[in-house]
Design an enzyme around this catalytic site. Structure first.
Site, mmCIF file in Angstrom:
data_model
loop_
_atom_site.group_PDB
_atom_site.id
_atom_site.type_symbol
_atom_site.label_atom_id
_atom_site.label_comp_id
_atom_site.label_asym_id
_atom_site.label_seq_id
_atom_site.Cartn_x
_atom_site.Cartn_y
_atom_site.Cartn_z
ATOM 1 N N GLY A 188 0.788 -1.266 -0.077
ATOM 2 C CA GLY A 188 -0.098 0.077 0.009
ATOM 3 C C GLY A 188 0.804 1.248 -0.033
ATOM 4 O O GLY A 188 1.639 1.166 0.894
ATOM 5 N N THR A 189 0.817 2.095 -1.102
ATOM 6 C CA THR A 189 1.267 3.271 -1.242
ATOM 7 C C THR A 189 1.015 3.843 -2.371
ATOM 8 O O THR A 189 0.260 3.472 -3.084
ATOM 9 C CB THR A 189 3.052 2.886 -1.192
ATOM 10 O OG1 THR A 189 3.620 4.115 -1.074
ATOM 11 C CG2 THR A 189 3.203 2.293 -2.802
ATOM 12 N N THR A 190 1.682 5.144 -2.575
ATOM 13 C CA THR A 190 1.273 5.810 -3.624
ATOM 14 C C THR A 190 2.769 6.518 -4.165
ATOM 15 O O THR A 190 3.318 7.398 -3.341
ATOM 16 C CB THR A 190 0.269 6.924 -3.646
ATOM 17 O OG1 THR A 190 -1.038 6.595 -3.159
ATOM 18 C CG2 THR A 190 -0.003 7.716 -5.229
#
Lengths: 250, 267
Positions: free
Chosen positions: B63-65
């Protein structure tokens, strides 16, 4: 001879690796090769060994391309050279694959030299009996000339010779390699021929020449072109002699 | 050794390859492997079985951007800073950009452990390259090295989506490398579970002739909007600008403040 030349891995009491030195002797028996680094051109010239009557001349090639922009000439054991050239060719392509850039001349020379050194430090193997002159252009356009020898050392040179009578040729080059002598491509080629003519018998027929110009692939000169250049050199020599005679008489 | 070649002796690894066959494509004896994997083990199958609900579940930090795009004045790199383990926020100030050298950056998305380990390994290889060849490594070579590392462990459950950003003598470079050993050169990439939101923002606002300030703003907005909608992204925006003479760190701003700037009518 002495007990220290049996196994390659043994140093002699005075610090010599005899097998390596004997390999260098083998190189001195090979036919001469000369390399010249010009401004926009690099030249390799070799003495062609005379072939037997029934032998096909074209199968005896002492100048080999390692990649589009790098080539090498060798002096010494032809069979050893074949192995080294093969490994170098594979490494050039492998480098293109992993780094997405053509090899620099220094990189491939270092690879060949490391390969040669490995064979001076393992059991059961003898060193490669060849010295190589590696020429080419890096992708930033700089011309390069490197020489390796059987011990695995390599150095960069402006001009060098290996093989039989290399000393004579090198002395000639030391006297005649000047900035004017390599000012144009043609002059650089003629310098290489002049250097070889010092030690090669029977002139242009026994000389093989290859050039790489910046951003152009390796070009092997035809015997006709070499003959033309040799004729030019002869004429220049005669003109020099004439001039000297005239000076003396006036 | 020379005798091995002459006598036809086959090393243990060659024999094993002949007996067992290539299997799932385990390149077990490739020269650059960091870890040798025992034969018959299937790490990705094992991991799948662990994320079952109601049993012991191993939730990797996902989970990240992250986003990066090239424009006239270089490359902009923007990342968020939330590290999550399932629904637990493990850190709000995780560092997702590795500074390999003053001319190379790597971003991380996916499993934090995998990214950190392999990109640090990449940094080591880049340093060794510079020592051996007296020249900084090119961006395409660095991304190729990382891609080849991933290829050695393909199918074994690694999770890494990374962008290698740099400036070498061919100009600015941007490559996307992931755990499938995909390697793509491009002008705009976004990775992580918030990437769809980020793509929407930067795709609509991108112009090749943006000024530097406009580009910074676009990168910030991309991450901010993604963190606003994606539960697994958040924290701060770390913004870097890759220029001809190296990268600079532009800012580090909290998204909860940035979102108020960008969505004035919403709150």
């Amino acid at each position: 001879m002495s007990i220290y030349d049996r196994a390659i891995t043994v140093f002699s009491p005075d610090g010599h690796l005899f097998q390596v030195e004997y390999a260098q002797e083998a190189v001195k028996k090979g036919s001469t090769a000369v390399g010249i680094r010009g401004k926009d051109i690099v030249v390799l010239g070799v003495e062609k060994k005379s072939v037997a009557k029934l032998q096909e001349e074209r199968t005896v090639r002492k100048i080999c391309a390692l990649d589009e922009h790098v080539c090498m000439a060798f002096a010494g054991l032809t069979a050893d050279a074949r192995i080294v050239i093969n490994r170098a060719r594979v490494e050039c392509q492998s480098h293109r694959l992993t780094v997405e850039d053509p090899v620099t001349v220094e990189y491939i020379t270092r690879h060949i030299a490391t390969l040669k050194q490995r064979y001076t430090q393992s059991n059961g193997r003898r060193p490669f009996g060849i010295s190589a002159l590696i020429v080419g252009f890096d992708y930033d356009g700089t011309p390069r000339l490197y020489q390796t020898d059987p011990s695995g050392t390599y150095h960069a040179w402006k001009a060098n010779a290996i093989g039989r009578s290399a000393k004579t040729v090198r002395e000639f080059l030391e006297k005649n390699y000047t900035d004017e002598a390599i000012a144009t491509d043609n002059e650089a080629i003629k310098l290489a021929i002049k250097a070889l003519l010092e030690v090669v018998q029977s002139g242009g027929k026994n000389i093989d020449l290859a050039v790489i110009r910046r951003n152009q692939p390796l070009k092997l000169l035809e015997s006709k072109e070499i003959e033309t250049l040799v004729a030019e050199i002869e004429k220049e020599k005669e003109d020099e002699v004439e001039k000297k005679k005239q000076k003396k008489s006036t | 050794m020379a005798l091995f070649d002459v006598s036809g002796y086959k090393s243990h690894s060659e024999l094993r390859g002949q007996i067992i066959g290539t299997g799932v494509g385990h390149f077990i004896d490739r020269p650059n492997q960091q870890f040798s994997v025992p034969v018959g083990v299937d790490p990705s199958g094992f991991l799948k079985s662990c994320s079952r609900e109601g049993g012991v579940s191993i939730d990797l930090n996902h989970g990240t951007t992250t986003l990066a795009f090239t424009f006239r004045h270089g490359v902009i790199v923007a990342v968020d800073s939330r590290a999550s383990a399932g629904s637990y926020i493990a850190s709000k100030e995780a560092n997702k950009v590795i500074e390999i050298n003053p001319y190379l950056l790597g971003t991380m998305s996916g499993s934090a452990a995998d990214c950190q380990y392999w990109e640090r390994l990449l940094a080591k290889e880049c340093r060794l390259y510079k020592l051996r060849n007296k020249q900084r490594i090119s961006v395409s070579a660095a991304s190729k090295l990382l891609c080849n590392m991933m290829l050695g462990y393909r199918g074994m459950g690694l999770s890494m989506g990374s962008m290698i950003v740099g400036w070498d003598n061919k100009g600015p470079g941007l490559y996307y490398v992931d755990d499938n050993a995909t390697r793509l050169s491009g002008r705009m990439f976004s990775t992580g579970c918030g990437s769809s939101y980020a793509y929407g923002v930067i795709d609509s606002g991108y112009r090749e002739d943006m000024t530097v300030e406009e580009a910074y703003e676009l990168g910030r907005r991309g991450i901010t909007h993604a963190t606003h909608r994606d539960a697994y992204s958040g924290g701060v925006v770390n913004l870097y600008h890759m220029q001809e003479d190296g990268w600079i760190k532009v800012c580090k701003e909290d998204v909860s403040e940035l979102i108020h700037r960008y969505r004035k009518g919403m709150f």
